[in-house]
Design a protein around this motif. Structure first.
Motif, PDB file in Angstrom:
ATOM      1  N   PHE A 155      33.329 -37.259  23.919  1.00 22.61           N
ATOM      2  CA  PHE A 155      32.651 -38.464  23.451  1.00 22.61           C
ATOM      3  C   PHE A 155      32.875 -39.630  24.420  1.00 22.61           C
ATOM      4  CE2 PHE A 155      32.666 -42.566  21.392  1.00 22.61           C
ATOM      5  CZ  PHE A 155      31.366 -42.603  20.923  1.00 22.61           C
ATOM      6  N   MET A 156      34.094 -39.757  24.946  1.00 24.52           N
ATOM      7  CA  MET A 156      34.374 -40.863  25.878  1.00 24.52           C
ATOM      8  C   MET A 156      33.457 -40.786  27.097  1.00 24.52           C
ATOM      9  SD  MET A 156      36.537 -42.398  24.091  1.00 24.52           S
ATOM     10  CE  MET A 156      36.863 -43.817  25.122  1.00 24.52           C
ATOM     11  N   LEU A 157      33.163 -39.557  27.514  1.00 20.77           N
ATOM     12  CA  LEU A 157      32.239 -39.405  28.647  1.00 20.77           C
ATOM     13  C   LEU A 157      30.814 -39.773  28.222  1.00 20.77           C
ATOM     14  CD1 LEU A 157      31.770 -38.605  31.567  1.00 20.77           C
ATOM     15  CD2 LEU A 157      31.638 -36.217  30.855  1.00 20.77           C
ATOM     16  N   ALA A 158      30.425 -39.356  27.011  1.00 21.92           N
ATOM     17  CA  ALA A 158      29.091 -39.711  26.509  1.00 21.92           C
ATOM     18  C   ALA A 158      28.934 -41.229  26.456  1.00 21.92           C
ATOM     19  CB  ALA A 158      28.865 -39.119  25.117  1.00 21.92           C
ATOM     20  N   ARG A 159      29.982 -41.895  26.011  1.00 22.37           N
ATOM     21  CA  ARG A 159      29.897 -43.360  25.915  1.00 22.37           C
ATOM     22  C   ARG A 159      29.728 -43.997  27.294  1.00 22.37           C
ATOM     23  NH1 ARG A 159      34.568 -47.282  23.747  1.00 22.37           N
ATOM     24  NH2 ARG A 159      35.258 -46.783  25.836  1.00 22.37           N
ATOM     25  N   ALA A 160      30.383 -43.384  28.301  1.00 23.35           N
ATOM     26  CA  ALA A 160      30.219 -43.901  29.666  1.00 23.35           C
ATOM     27  C   ALA A 160      28.793 -43.661  30.179  1.00 23.35           C
ATOM     28  CB  ALA A 160      31.225 -43.233  30.599  1.00 23.35           C
ATOM     29  N   LEU A 161      28.164 -42.573  29.713  1.00 21.51           N
ATOM     30  CA  LEU A 161      26.858 -42.192  30.254  1.00 21.51           C
ATOM     31  C   LEU A 161      25.686 -42.879  29.562  1.00 21.51           C
ATOM     32  CD1 LEU A 161      27.374 -38.354  30.741  1.00 21.51           C
ATOM     33  CD2 LEU A 161      27.484 -40.168  32.461  1.00 21.51           C
ATOM     34  N   VAL A 162      25.928 -43.423  28.369  1.00 18.09           N
ATOM     35  CA  VAL A 162      24.813 -43.906  27.558  1.00 18.09           C
ATOM     36  C   VAL A 162      24.099 -45.115  28.194  1.00 18.09           C
ATOM     37  CG1 VAL A 162      26.032 -45.508  26.006  1.00 18.09           C
ATOM     38  CG2 VAL A 162      24.117 -44.145  25.152  1.00 18.09           C
ATOM     39  N   THR A 163      24.775 -45.803  29.090  1.00 24.43           N
ATOM     40  CA  THR A 163      24.139 -46.941  29.755  1.00 24.43           C
ATOM     41  C   THR A 163      23.461 -46.538  31.061  1.00 24.43           C
ATOM     42  OG1 THR A 163      26.204 -47.478  30.862  1.00 24.43           O
ATOM     43  CG2 THR A 163      25.778 -48.598  28.771  1.00 24.43           C
ATOM     44  N   ASP A 164      23.437 -45.234  31.350  1.00 21.66           N
ATOM     45  CA  ASP A 164      22.847 -44.748  32.599  1.00 21.66           C
ATOM     46  C   ASP A 164      23.490 -45.431  33.806  1.00 21.66           C
ATOM     47  OD1 ASP A 164      21.122 -42.775  33.063  1.00 21.66           O
ATOM     48  OD2 ASP A 164      19.295 -43.915  32.658  1.00 21.66           O
ATOM     49  N   PRO A 165      24.805 -45.310  33.957  1.00 19.46           N
ATOM     50  CA  PRO A 165      25.497 -46.106  34.979  1.00 19.46           C
ATOM     51  C   PRO A 165      25.207 -45.638  36.405  1.00 19.46           C
ATOM     52  CG  PRO A 165      26.996 -44.497  34.044  1.00 19.46           C
ATOM     53  CD  PRO A 165      25.726 -44.377  33.255  1.00 19.46           C
ATOM     54  N   ASP A 166      25.263 -46.572  37.323  1.00 15.65           N
ATOM     55  CA  ASP A 166      25.152 -46.217  38.748  1.00 15.65           C
ATOM     56  C   ASP A 166      26.518 -45.860  39.310  1.00 15.65           C
ATOM     57  OD1 ASP A 166      22.351 -46.806  38.988  1.00 15.65           O
ATOM     58  OD2 ASP A 166      22.944 -48.885  38.662  1.00 15.65           O
ATOM     59  N   LEU A 167      27.565 -46.413  38.687  1.00 18.59           N
ATOM     60  CA  LEU A 167      28.937 -46.087  39.081  1.00 18.59           C
ATOM     61  C   LEU A 167      29.670 -45.572  37.842  1.00 18.59           C
ATOM     62  CD1 LEU A 167      31.413 -46.134  40.982  1.00 18.59           C
ATOM     63  CD2 LEU A 167      31.732 -48.544  40.373  1.00 18.59           C
ATOM     64  N   LEU A 168      30.039 -44.305  37.897  1.00 22.01           N
ATOM     65  CA  LEU A 168      30.761 -43.685  36.778  1.00 22.01           C
ATOM     66  C   LEU A 168      32.241 -43.638  37.141  1.00 22.01           C
ATOM     67  CD1 LEU A 168      30.683 -42.064  34.094  1.00 22.01           C
ATOM     68  CD2 LEU A 168      30.262 -40.012  35.471  1.00 22.01           C
ATOM     69  N   ILE A 169      33.063 -44.268  36.295  1.00 18.94           N
ATOM     70  CA  ILE A 169      34.504 -44.289  36.556  1.00 18.94           C
ATOM     71  C   ILE A 169      35.209 -43.441  35.505  1.00 18.94           C
ATOM     72  CG2 ILE A 169      36.558 -45.724  36.781  1.00 18.94           C
ATOM     73  CD1 ILE A 169      34.830 -48.058  37.583  1.00 18.94           C
ATOM     74  N   LEU A 170      35.969 -42.470  35.987  1.00 20.23           N
ATOM     75  CA  LEU A 170      36.671 -41.545  35.093  1.00 20.23           C
ATOM     76  C   LEU A 170      38.166 -41.700  35.336  1.00 20.23           C
ATOM     77  CD1 LEU A 170      34.458 -38.452  35.972  1.00 20.23           C
ATOM     78  CD2 LEU A 170      34.210 -39.920  33.979  1.00 20.23           C
ATOM     79  N   ASP A 171      38.887 -42.179  34.320  1.00 24.39           N
ATOM     80  CA  ASP A 171      40.318 -42.402  34.487  1.00 24.39           C
ATOM     81  C   ASP A 171      41.074 -41.197  33.941  1.00 24.39           C
ATOM     82  OD1 ASP A 171      42.720 -43.557  35.107  1.00 24.39           O
ATOM     83  OD2 ASP A 171      42.590 -45.179  33.640  1.00 24.39           O
ATOM     84  N   GLU A 172      41.534 -40.355  34.842  1.00 24.20           N
ATOM     85  CA  GLU A 172      42.272 -39.124  34.494  1.00 24.20           C
ATOM     86  C   GLU A 172      41.606 -38.337  33.360  1.00 24.20           C
ATOM     87  OE1 GLU A 172      46.508 -39.606  34.291  1.00 24.20           O
ATOM     88  OE2 GLU A 172      46.426 -41.239  35.719  1.00 24.20           O
ATOM     89  N   PRO A 173      40.364 -37.906  33.592  1.00 26.21           N
ATOM     90  CA  PRO A 173      39.627 -37.251  32.512  1.00 26.21           C
ATOM     91  C   PRO A 173      40.179 -35.892  32.146  1.00 26.21           C
ATOM     92  CG  PRO A 173      38.420 -37.064  34.569  1.00 26.21           C
ATOM     93  CD  PRO A 173      39.589 -37.959  34.836  1.00 26.21           C
ATOM     94  N   SER A 174      40.914 -35.235  33.053  1.00 25.70           N
ATOM     95  CA  SER A 174      41.349 -33.875  32.727  1.00 25.70           C
ATOM     96  C   SER A 174      42.801 -33.808  32.278  1.00 25.70           C
ATOM     97  CB  SER A 174      41.080 -32.929  33.893  1.00 25.70           C
ATOM     98  OG  SER A 174      41.504 -33.499  35.069  1.00 25.70           O
ATOM     99  N   ALA A 175      43.398 -34.989  32.029  1.00 25.85           N
ATOM    100  CA  ALA A 175      44.776 -34.974  31.525  1.00 25.85           C
ATOM    101  C   ALA A 175      44.787 -34.376  30.120  1.00 25.85           C
ATOM    102  CB  ALA A 175      45.345 -36.389  31.500  1.00 25.85           C
ATOM    103  N   GLY A 176      45.528 -33.278  29.965  1.00 29.29           N
ATOM    104  CA  GLY A 176      45.708 -32.680  28.638  1.00 29.29           C
ATOM    105  C   GLY A 176      44.489 -32.005  28.047  1.00 29.29           C
TER     106      GLY A 176
END
Ligand code: ATP
Length: 236
Positions: free
Chosen positions: A144-165
């Motif tokens: 869901f956190m990734l979906a929330r980042a994508l919903v604005t159709d961003p030009d710069l996607l920032i992922l802060d340690e997405p694969s932790a755990g």
């Protein structure tokens, strides 16, 4: 070529603690850029300055040419952030949270609903659209956190340690989706502790250690220079 991110001599102190000690970085548009570093290196602080959660003590940061402080809204509207923490409105169904987020960033109401639907499908939790965030499993929360980042159709996607755990399946899904987005033109800034993740995904990597950039190189060059040194740097 335009730069997605231009950062010069960025500094941030929390009282006596200098979390960023003059960071300078350039991330070209369309690249997949990795920010590696051990716990406490300053990665989250760096991101928080970019998205306006933390005010820098000095230096400059521009997102697609917009200063993150003086031209905050224009800079922020170009960024989609999937943070480490689950800072989500818990009282509404998740599709409403996404629609609200898109609306906040200026997306018209009817388009916001379509965007929410698309984002939930992209991350594979569309069947949970009427569920509240708290009722999702840990892996679904991460999606869901990734979906929330994508919903604005961003030009710069920032992922802060997405694969932790996260488990292997989710990590694979996440990597596939983000790689596809990058191939379609989205610039990606990924923070990670894992050299293997950076090597697999990134075009260029900066290593941050105790608030300073100690090197910027391609992942292959880092490996050639001696993984041991890098891995030791990355160990806590
Ligand atoms: P991790 O990999 O553990 O998430 P990080 O590289 O993201 O670490 P930061 O979270 O940016 O590092 O922290 C950098 C330094 O700043 C750390 O020493 C941390 O304790 C300190 N710090 C971060 N936020 C605050 C705050 N709000 N107040 C005081 N110190 C802080």
């Amino acid at each position: 070529m335009t730069n997605a991110l231009e950062v010069e001599d960025l500094r941030k102190s929390y009282g006596d603690l200098d979390a960023l000690k003059g960071v300078s970085l350039t991330v070209p548009e369309g690249s997949f850029f990795g920010l590696l570093g051990p716990n406490g290196a300053g990665k989250t602080t760096f991101i928080n300055v970019l998205v306006g959660l933390v005010r820098a003590s000095g230096g400059d940061a521009r997102v697609f040419g917009h200063d993150v402080e003086d031209d905050y809204r224009k800079a922020r509207d170009r960024i989609g952030l999937a943070p480490q923490e689950f800072n989500v409105d818990r009282f509404f169904p998740i599709h409403e949270v996404l629609e609200h987020k898109a609306g906040y960033h200026g997306v018209p109401h009817d388009v916001a609903a379509e965007r929410a639907e698309r984002a939930l499908k992209q991350v594979g939790i569309y069947d949970k659209r009427d569920t509240r965030f708290d009722w999702l499993s840990g892996g679904m929360k991460r999606r869901f956190m990734l979906a929330r980042a994508l919903v604005t159709d961003p030009d710069l996607l920032i992922l802060d340690e997405p694969s932790a755990g996260v488990d292997v399946q989710l990590r694979r899904d996440l990597w596939d989706l983000v790689t596809e987005l990058n191939e379609r033109g989205t610039t990606v800034l990924l923070t990670t502790h894992y050299i293997e993740e950076a090597e697999r995904l990134c075009d260029e990597v900066a290593i941050l250690d105790r608030g300073r950039v100690v090197t910027v190189a391609s992942p292959e060059d880092l490996m050639d220079r001696g993984t041991d040194r890098v891995v030791v740097t990355l160990r806590d």
